[in-house]
Scaffold this motif. Sequence first.
Motif: not given
Lengths: 622, 269
Positions: A11-14, A25, A27, A54, A58, A63, A66
């Motif tokens: 999972f990566r978020y901006k 991004y 991680s 996180t 998930q 969430l 990715t």
Amino acid sequence: MNILKAVNLIFRYKVYSPGQKEESYQSALEGIDLTINPGDFVGILGRNGSGKSTLAKQLAGLLTPTEGYVYIDGLDSQDSRNTFSIRNKVGMVFQNPDNQIVGNTVEEDVAFGPENLGVPQEELSGRVEKALSMVSMHGFQYDSPGRLSGGQKQKIAIAGILAMEPKCIILDEPTAMLDPQGRKEVLEAVRYLNQEKKITIILITHRMEEVEEAHSIYVMKEGKIAVHGSPEDIWGKPDQLEECGIRLPFTLRLADHLRKRGIPVPRLYSEQELLDFLENQMAEKRYQGLKRLSELTEFTLPEISEKEASEEPDFHKEVNRYETVSEQTGDGGQLSCRHLSYSYSNLKVGKATDALQDISFSMKKGDYVAVVGKTGSGKSTLLQHLNGLLKPDRGHCFYDGKDIHGTGISLKEVRQKVALCFQYPEYQLFEETVLKDICFGPSNMGCTKWVCLKRARDAMELLGLPEQMESLSPLVLSGGQKRKVALAGILAMDPEYLVLDEPAAGMDQPGKDNLFHLLRELNEDKKTGILLVSHDMDDVAEYANRIIVMDHGKIVMDGGPGEVFAKGDKLKELGLDMPRALSFYHRLRESDFGTESSMIPVTVAKLADYISRVLDSSSQEI
Amino acid sequence: MFREMTLGQYYHRDSVIHELDPRVKLAGTLIFVISLFLGKSVPGLLCATIFLALIILLAGIPVRLMVRGVKPLLFIILFSAFFNLFGTEGTAVFTIWHFSVTREGIRMAIFLVVRLIYLVMGTSIMTYTTTPNRLTDGLEKSLGFLNRIHIPVHEIAMIMSIALRFIPILTEELDKIMKAQMSRGASFDEGNLVQKARQIVPVLIPLFVSSVRRASELAYAMEARGYHGGSGRTKLHPLRYERRDYMAYAILLLYMILMIVLAIYARSF
């Protein structure tokens, strides 16, 4: 069939950073594989920022990955058609009880989930009742959540999930913001749900002792699973755990200390096992002693008694010192209170509630005082009197012999000398940059810009904040860094006394160690007087050289750690814990082990000293 | 500092008025307000007085509480009464300089004062006897028709109820942040207006940041509990009319008719 399964979950978020045009991004999870079976009790441990929360989101389907997959009871979390059925299967409880309660009454809140699921109205009140009785909160239906304690609120949040009848509940640090009483209540409820109701539990925490009974444990580090296995497996890898910032459970720490003192403790996990082992050792040593006695013709006097005698006055001396101090009035750079009383007026009820009643105490520079007591015993109210935020109804507070609300000294000066750090101080950061925020205090105190900057930089260095951080916005920092910046802002005022309300709340073990190390340094090197409120008796025993116990707005005990903890029964009456080391000591004393120590061991190291001494002497004594 | 603040004016009592469906009370308040505009005669006002007195009695609200509700508006009420007193034409009773107080003016002023006081009392009965949640429920249900013109009534009601839930939490937080900044030497009552405005910044920004953080956590919590808007939702305590509600409607209707009749036939008294 497993209930939760993650396959190579990434999972990566901006990250949006001002001034930067390109998207970057961050991680958060890097290739997680895990399988959880129905009915399991699983613990997920890790430092703050290791990706625990996180992962929890998930697994709850809040969430989506990715890369990789999460299957919840066989349903792919990325398929939006599954969303609704996933909510039915997995529930999630969050850290802050205030931020997850939607309803204005308990009943309304518990019903919120099933209402959303469209459960028929006839069924709703039954579900609410059932859920509330499962967390033993029956009879609170019509209460307003604001009136409940933290632990009760968290149990309401759990009931709100239970009312949706999920197969699995994920709890994301549900005890981090609670006092020991609340923590106990919540953990009991969780254990009951797992053992009696066969609900799968995933408990995220950074407290090892909360997952001692788990079926399996995952330890996370930097978005990966670093260690995985049963509690016994995991505790067999102390080095790896330390790397992940996890503190070993008490028994293992004690065993470790004993080994260092040459006692061959095998791998043990429970307190009982360790007790049994020590008793056996004792019996063996005595037997050897007898054997030697029959061999020897001459009787040698034990040397150890002298050594013990020399250590004896240690804490008595400490206590006497404070007794003389507390008899003095406020003078000579002291911080003191005389007959302080304060009550909060309550307009709706029309009567006042006494928060403080006739409080008198004093401390001087170089003291390290811990204030303990149940939630609502008046600790925070007392703290707010010390720098004049609250004005006593009766009585006076003195700094350096001057009444802080009198004419001899301005409140601003008091607040510079006696700095107060509230709980979760990171929430008061507001400036554009870290440096400006740290300068806020000193510049309000009338320091020149140059002095402000110098002090701010000194404070940053003291806390180990890198220079590059100066120009960053405090809002982009991690939780731990934010707290350090907030502390730097307080230290930059260059106070003589530092008054802190639960400074370690919500911190992980390395963060906590860091903080207490810093406080001790300030205390020893700069002779800063420290007064802090804490719920963690182990910390108190480890660091403070004086303890004030409060109950119902009064000081009920005041003395050195040895003196206060010697009255264990009284503490229990007040609803307070004893340090783990001390309760182990008491268990040892109940069994056939050794003589009473003249110095009560309140920390693990001192307990280990005591045990090794007793073992040594017992082979010679006879 | 703000610890004493209580939310809303709800005054708990076990009365028939408290138990009424909030929609009835909303309708009742509306009817009472309209009736006050109709009752411009002594019999009309008398009728409204009796009606209001009965409701206050039934609800068991202490009179001093009702009076307290009027106090903040007293100035406005007296101000408008003053203008009526002098500004109405008719038979002069006495004259001060260029202005004369007329018989009609006195009548108008008295009526106005009484009607305005009743107006405040009538609406505050609503808030005294209905919890904010029930009020929100009532509004959501009675304004449900607005959904047809694409006004998201459920969402608005949800926002209102969450706001109600968080007001005490945020007030407490505000208190804490102010104290924390005061501990760092900030003061909030020094200097001129501009300086004062600047002093608020260290409080407002943390409060704002914290609200955003709380909102995002709450959003996750609500999502985890399956919230997806108003459609397909059931309710633990749906608003349902009972016998007493229909009776209350009947009484309201009778009162309204009486007031209309009085307005037409007793105008000159």
